[in-house]
Design an enzyme around this catalytic site. Structure first.
Site, PDB file in Angstrom:
ATOM      1  NE  ARG A  30      -4.718   6.611  10.857  1.00 37.95           N
ATOM      2  CZ  ARG A  30      -4.939   8.033  10.895  1.00 37.95           C
ATOM      3  NH1 ARG A  30      -4.201   8.918  10.003  1.00 37.95           N
ATOM      4  NH2 ARG A  30      -5.660   8.625  11.964  1.00 37.95           N
ATOM      5  CG  ASP A  31      -2.917   4.833   0.617  1.00 37.64           C
ATOM      6  OD1 ASP A  31      -3.774   5.075  -0.347  1.00 37.64           O
ATOM      7  OD2 ASP A  31      -1.755   4.324   0.612  1.00 37.64           O
ATOM      8  CG  ASN A  88      -6.635   8.165  -8.516  1.00 37.99           C
ATOM      9  OD1 ASN A  88      -6.693   9.211  -8.974  1.00 37.99           O
ATOM     10  ND2 ASN A  88      -5.795   7.590  -7.676  1.00 37.99           N
ATOM     11  CB  VAL A  97      -6.954  -1.033  -5.361  1.00 38.72           C
ATOM     12  CG1 VAL A  97      -7.862  -1.886  -4.681  1.00 38.72           C
ATOM     13  CG2 VAL A  97      -5.523  -1.303  -4.826  1.00 38.72           C
ATOM     14  CG  HIS A 101     -10.097   3.545  -3.826  1.00 41.74           C
ATOM     15  ND1 HIS A 101     -10.293   2.390  -4.757  1.00 41.74           N
ATOM     16  CD2 HIS A 101      -9.135   4.245  -4.013  1.00 41.74           C
ATOM     17  CE1 HIS A 101      -8.918   2.585  -5.463  1.00 41.74           C
ATOM     18  NE2 HIS A 101      -8.213   3.508  -4.927  1.00 41.74           N
ATOM     19  CG  HIS A 103      -7.144   8.250  -3.306  1.00 43.91           C
ATOM     20  ND1 HIS A 103      -5.881   7.626  -2.520  1.00 43.91           N
ATOM     21  CD2 HIS A 103      -7.442   7.611  -4.134  1.00 43.91           C
ATOM     22  CE1 HIS A 103      -5.603   6.646  -3.648  1.00 43.91           C
ATOM     23  NE2 HIS A 103      -6.673   6.716  -4.314  1.00 43.91           N
TER      24      HIS A 103
HETATM   25  P1  5GP Z   1      -5.419   3.830  -6.548  1.00 47.89           P
HETATM   26  O1  5GP Z   1      -4.204   3.987  -7.095  1.00 47.89           O
HETATM   27  O2  5GP Z   1      -6.095   2.339  -7.043  1.00 47.89           O
HETATM   28  O3  5GP Z   1      -6.525   5.026  -6.726  1.00 47.89           O
HETATM   29  O4  5GP Z   1      -5.181   3.910  -4.924  1.00 47.89           O
HETATM   30  C1  5GP Z   1      -5.012   2.625  -4.283  1.00 47.89           C
HETATM   31  C2  5GP Z   1      -4.370   2.906  -2.960  1.00 47.89           C
HETATM   32  O5  5GP Z   1      -4.409   1.812  -2.183  1.00 47.89           O
HETATM   33  C3  5GP Z   1      -2.926   3.353  -3.042  1.00 47.89           C
HETATM   34  O6  5GP Z   1      -2.989   4.758  -2.455  1.00 47.89           O
HETATM   35  C4  5GP Z   1      -2.178   2.304  -2.285  1.00 47.89           C
HETATM   36  O7  5GP Z   1      -1.014   2.853  -1.380  1.00 47.89           O
HETATM   37  C5  5GP Z   1      -3.382   1.600  -1.126  1.00 47.89           C
HETATM   38  N1  5GP Z   1      -3.054   0.304  -0.896  1.00 47.89           N
HETATM   39  C6  5GP Z   1      -2.977  -0.658  -1.610  1.00 47.89           C
HETATM   40  N2  5GP Z   1      -2.800  -2.002  -1.032  1.00 47.89           N
HETATM   41  C7  5GP Z   1      -2.974  -1.328   0.195  1.00 47.89           C
HETATM   42  C8  5GP Z   1      -3.346  -2.361   1.359  1.00 47.89           C
HETATM   43  O8  5GP Z   1      -3.272  -3.417   1.383  1.00 47.89           O
HETATM   44  N3  5GP Z   1      -3.650  -1.577   2.540  1.00 47.89           N
HETATM   45  C9  5GP Z   1      -3.948  -0.275   2.591  1.00 47.89           C
HETATM   46  N4  5GP Z   1      -4.264   0.267   3.704  1.00 47.89           N
HETATM   47  N5  5GP Z   1      -3.779   0.342   1.596  1.00 47.89           N
HETATM   48  C10 5GP Z   1      -3.257  -0.079   0.274  1.00 47.89           C
END
Ligand code: 5GP
Length: 115
Positions: A30-31, A88, A97, A101, A103
Site C-alpha cells: 500500500r502507498d 510515472n 522514487v 513501479h 500504481h
Molecule cells: P512516483 O511519484 O515515483 O510515481 O510514486 C512514488 C509513490 O511512492 C508515491 O505515491 C508515494 O506516496 C509513495 N511512497 C514514497 N515513499 C514511500 C514509502 O516509504 N512507503 C510507501 N509504502 N510508499 C511510499
C-alpha cells in the site's frame, strides 16, 4: 548496479510496508500517501530505475507487474468495478522514487484525464 531506493529496501524486507501480494519476482504494498481509497504500488524485485531503463529481457517481468495488479484488484474486491494502473516516468511524469513501479488505484470512480 542501479542506485538503491526505499522500494529496494521494501523488496528486500529491510524496511516495513503493508504488503498485499508478493512472489519471487514482484512485491505489492500500500502507498504511504494514497490517492484513492485503495492505492497499491507493484514493484519488481529487480531494481529497474525507470521505464526508460527496461530492456527486452524485462518484458515478461513488466507483464507480471500488471498481472499482479489485476490479481490484487481481484483480492481486494474492486476488479469488476474497475481501477487504473499507471507508471510515472521521470520529472514530467511525476516520478519521485526511481525503482520502477505500477500504481494500482481503485475504490472510487477516477477522473480522466488525470491532469
Ligand atoms: P512516483 O511519484 O515515483 O510515481 O510514486 C512514488 C509513490 O511512492 C508515491 O505515491 C508515494 O506516496 C509513495 N511512497 C514514497 N515513499 C514511500 C514509502 O516509504 N512507503 C510507501 N509504502 N510508499 C511510499
Amino acid at each position: 548496479m542501479a542506485e538503491d531506493t526505499i522500494f529496494g529496501k521494501i523488496a528486500r524486507g529491510e524496511i516495513p510496508a503493508d504488503i498485499v501480494y508478493e512472489d519471487d519476482d514482484v512485491v505489492a504494498f500500500r502507498d504511504l500517501h494514497p490517492q484513492a481509497p485503495t492505492h497499491v504500488l507493484v514493484i519488481p524485485r529487480k531494481p529497474i530505475p525507470t521505464l526508460n531503463h527496461a530492456v527486452v529481457e524485462d518484458a515478461a517481468l513488466i507483464g507480471r507487474l500488471f498481472l499482479a495488479a489485476a490479481k490484487v484488484a481481484e483480492q481486494l474486491g474492486f476488479a469488476e468495478d474497475g481501477y487504473r494502473t499507471v507508471i510515472n516516468c521521470n520529472a514530467d511524469g511525476g516520478q519521485t522514487v526511481f525503482h520502477l513501479h505500477v500504481h494500482l488505484l481503485g475504490g472510487r470512480p477516477l477522473q480522466w484525464p488525470p491532469g
